[in-house]
Design a protein around this motif. Structure first.
Motif, short mmCIF file in Angstrom:
data_model
loop_
_atom_site.label_atom_id
_atom_site.label_comp_id
_atom_site.label_asym_id
_atom_site.label_seq_id
_atom_site.Cartn_x
_atom_site.Cartn_y
_atom_site.Cartn_z
N VAL A 26 0.84 -1.20 0.00
CA VAL A 26 0.00 0.00 0.00
C VAL A 26 0.87 1.25 0.00
O VAL A 26 0.60 2.21 -0.73
N GLU A 30 0.18 3.45 -3.18
CA GLU A 30 -0.78 4.49 -2.88
C GLU A 30 -0.16 5.77 -2.31
O GLU A 30 -0.80 6.82 -2.30
N SER A 39 0.97 8.34 -10.57
CA SER A 39 -0.36 7.90 -10.13
C SER A 39 -0.99 6.93 -11.13
O SER A 39 -1.70 6.00 -10.74
N ALA A 42 -0.05 3.37 -10.42
CA ALA A 42 -0.77 2.80 -9.28
C ALA A 42 -2.21 2.48 -9.64
O ALA A 42 -2.78 1.48 -9.19
N ALA A 43 -2.83 3.32 -10.50
CA ALA A 43 -4.24 3.13 -10.83
C ALA A 43 -4.46 1.94 -11.75
O ALA A 43 -5.53 1.31 -11.70
N ARG A 46 -4.92 -1.42 -9.66
CA ARG A 46 -5.49 -1.30 -8.31
C ARG A 46 -6.58 -2.34 -8.05
O ARG A 46 -6.62 -2.98 -7.00
#
Length: 568
Positions: A26, A30, A39, A42-43, A46
């Protein structure tokens, strides 16, 4: 031969290893990647990461049992804050627990009761009727003497799993350590007191493995519904109940989520959903003592006997009643918290964003330092767009609308200083489970339809809080009105002292006119406040209500009649 302590140490390390691995994951995806502008990386994965986490935790919980099952059950009920990838995967933990072999369970019961099991139960079914993470239940036939004393001749005996107390101690030690890790993360620490939540979970879990406490809970719960024919609670056989063995009346009936069986018995699942929601609201907002684990395994719908007639307060005749079992996990709400929740409840029913935020502050979820102006705006817009929709209707809303709302107000909510008051974890769990059961019974179930008539009933029945709230609003109105002359005087003093620059030849005349307007405004405000408050109080307190209406005529006359003033 292995020492009993070795498996417990291994268990402890497995829990910590699992937590550490996923906390690092995490942190990387995140927290770190978004900070360095990645970002989008990470997306991308997910959803898959969340599903894998849930699958791994599911496997760990089933393998370890104990409190890990309870943690998984709690996570599966948090539909409000956790994504469906996690909650869906963990749903099976409500029932997915392997039973303990009957000889081992029998040994625990005999050691606890101090006699051979067949001496107190001539017949015990070796196949459990239910297997839970902390114990399991078997149908049994008590002796004639015990049956005569207890008033029932078919029982369910609940017996703790062997060694469960040591397992609970180890699990709590591991959870406490994980909570300390979480408290060192600034993002988590700013929003939740993780160690406090674990301690609340610990207190609940330790009570749950004390069957004497559960028996007392059952009797207290039954006393709250003594005059309510909608609810039935099994009797306790105290002569055969100890800390590790609990004997109750066998009340097994139709499982609440078995829609087909309900329809076969001529029972309308939608009516069951509505009455179940009302019963749960009564526990939370009226009694302040509630069943905190109302999942389908702990709730039956029992058809009424041919000569039994159940009538609700609205005059509706029901051919069934709700039967609750398993009173190990119960919650209690203080009067202060209950009044705050009642205010939140009524505000939500009336779609009043400002009152909802005030109620949230009163409950203690928001710290007093929180700036709530933007939150009030967010709640008002939320009610305006999505208020009144059921779960099925919400599923039909364009996901882009939710994303737009989240984009606009997500950062605001994340920045607010939230905290969870005592027992709030159980309240959230209970409300979430209640919504889940009702939606299973009726896919079109609209929680607002259940809330609104209940809120009206709450206002009618709870005259004390309603009168107090009306009085507080009237007092706030009067306070605002009384402050106006002082504010006007401050303005005038500022002008005279030169702190406020004005260019007018008739300053005295204008200030005098401003003061007269202010006094008339005060009178108009007082008239409106007294009239509305009096009108609200007339149905329940007619003397006080009519008195306030009569008194309101004084400020009314002052606001509309011309005033006399001395000309100079």
């Amino acid at each position: 031969m292995r020492s009993p302590a070795k498996p417990l140490r291994t268990r402890y390390r497995r829990i910590l290893r699992f937590a550490a691995l996923h906390l690092i994951q995490v942190w990387w995806f995140e927290l770190l990647l978004p900070r360095i502008g990645l970002s989008w990386v990470a997306a991308q994965g997910r959803s898959q990461r969340m599903r894998r986490f849930a699958q791994r935790f599911h496997a760990l919980a089933v393998d370890l049992g104990g409190l890990m099952i309870k943690v998984g059950q709690y996570l599966s009920s948090r539909l409000d804050v956790l994504p469906p990838e996690i909650t869906k995967e963990l749903e099976g933990l409500q029932d997915e627990v392997s039973p303990v072999a009957f000889p081992a369970i029998k040994e625990v019961a005999e050691n606890e009761l101090g006699v051979r099991l067949e001496h107190v139960y001539p017949h015990v079914d070796p196949t459990p009727v239910a297997a839970a993470s902390l114990g399991q239940a078997h149908r049994a036939t008590p002796t004639a003497e015990d049956a005569a004393l207890a008033g029932f001749n078919v029982a369910v005996v609940k017996i703790q799993r062997p060694g469960i107390e040591e397992v609970v101690d180890v699990d709590l030690a591991a959870l406490r350590r994980v909570s300390r890790w979480l408290s060192r993360i600034r993002l988590v620490r700013a929003r939740v007191d993780a160690p406090a939540l674990v301690e609340e979970f610990a207190a609940t879990s330790l009570e749950e493995i004390d069957y004497l406490q559960e028996a007392s809970n059952a009797e207290r719960f039954a006393a709250n519904f003594t005059d309510d024919p909608r609810v039935f609670i099994p009797e306790v056989m105290w002569e055969r109940t100890t800390r590790r063995v609990l004997t109750l009346q066998d009340v097994t009936a139709i499982k609440v989520n078995d829609v087909e069986k309900l329809k076969a018995e001529g029972i309308n699942p939608s009516e069951v959903a509505t009455e179940f929601a009302n019963v749960m609201f009564d526990q939370l907002f009226v009694h302040g003592f509630f069943h905190a684990d109302p999942h389908p395994g702990n709730l039956f719908v029992t058809p009424s006997s041919p000569h039994e007639e159940i009538t609700t307060e609205t005059g509706q005749s029901l051919p069934w009643h709700l039967t609750f079992i398993d009173f190990g996990m119960m919650g209690e709400i203080s009067d202060t918290l209950r009044n705050g929740l009642r205010r939140v409840f009524i505000a939500a029913a009336s779609r009043d964003g400002k009152s909802l935020v005030e109620g949230i502050q009163e409950v203690g979820v928001l710290l007093p330092s929180a700036d709530t102006a933007e939150l009030e705006r967010a709640m008002t817009q939320l009610f305006a767009r999505f208020g009144g929709m059921g779960f099925a209707e919400l599923k039909e809303v364009d996901p882009r609308e939710f994303r737009d709302f989240a984009d606009e107000f997500g950062e605001l909510v994340r920045s607010l200083p939230f905290q969870l008051p005592e027992n709030f974890l159980l309240i959230l769990r209970t409300v979430s489970l209640t919504s889940g059961v009702c939606s299973t019974l009726d896919p079109r179930f609209n929680i607002w339809d259940a809330i609104e008539p209940y809120a009206q009933k709450l206002i009618r029945d709870q005259t004390g809080p309603a009168v107090q709230d009306a009085a507080q609003r009237a007092a706030a109105l009067v306070t605002t009105a009384l402050r106006l002359p002082g504010r006007l005087t401050e303005v005038a003093d500022g002008i005279e002292a030169g702190r406020i620059s004005v260019r007018t030849p008739d300053l005295d005349r204008r200030i005098g006119g401003l003061e007269r307007i202010g006094r008339r405004l005060i009178s108009a405000v007082l008239f409106t406040g007294l009239l509305i408050t009096g009108t609200l109080l007339v149905p329940d307190h007619n003397v006080v209500g009519y008195t306030l209406i009569a008194v309101s005529l004084v400020p009314l006359l002052h606001s509309i009649l011309p005033s006399r003033r001395v000309r100079t």
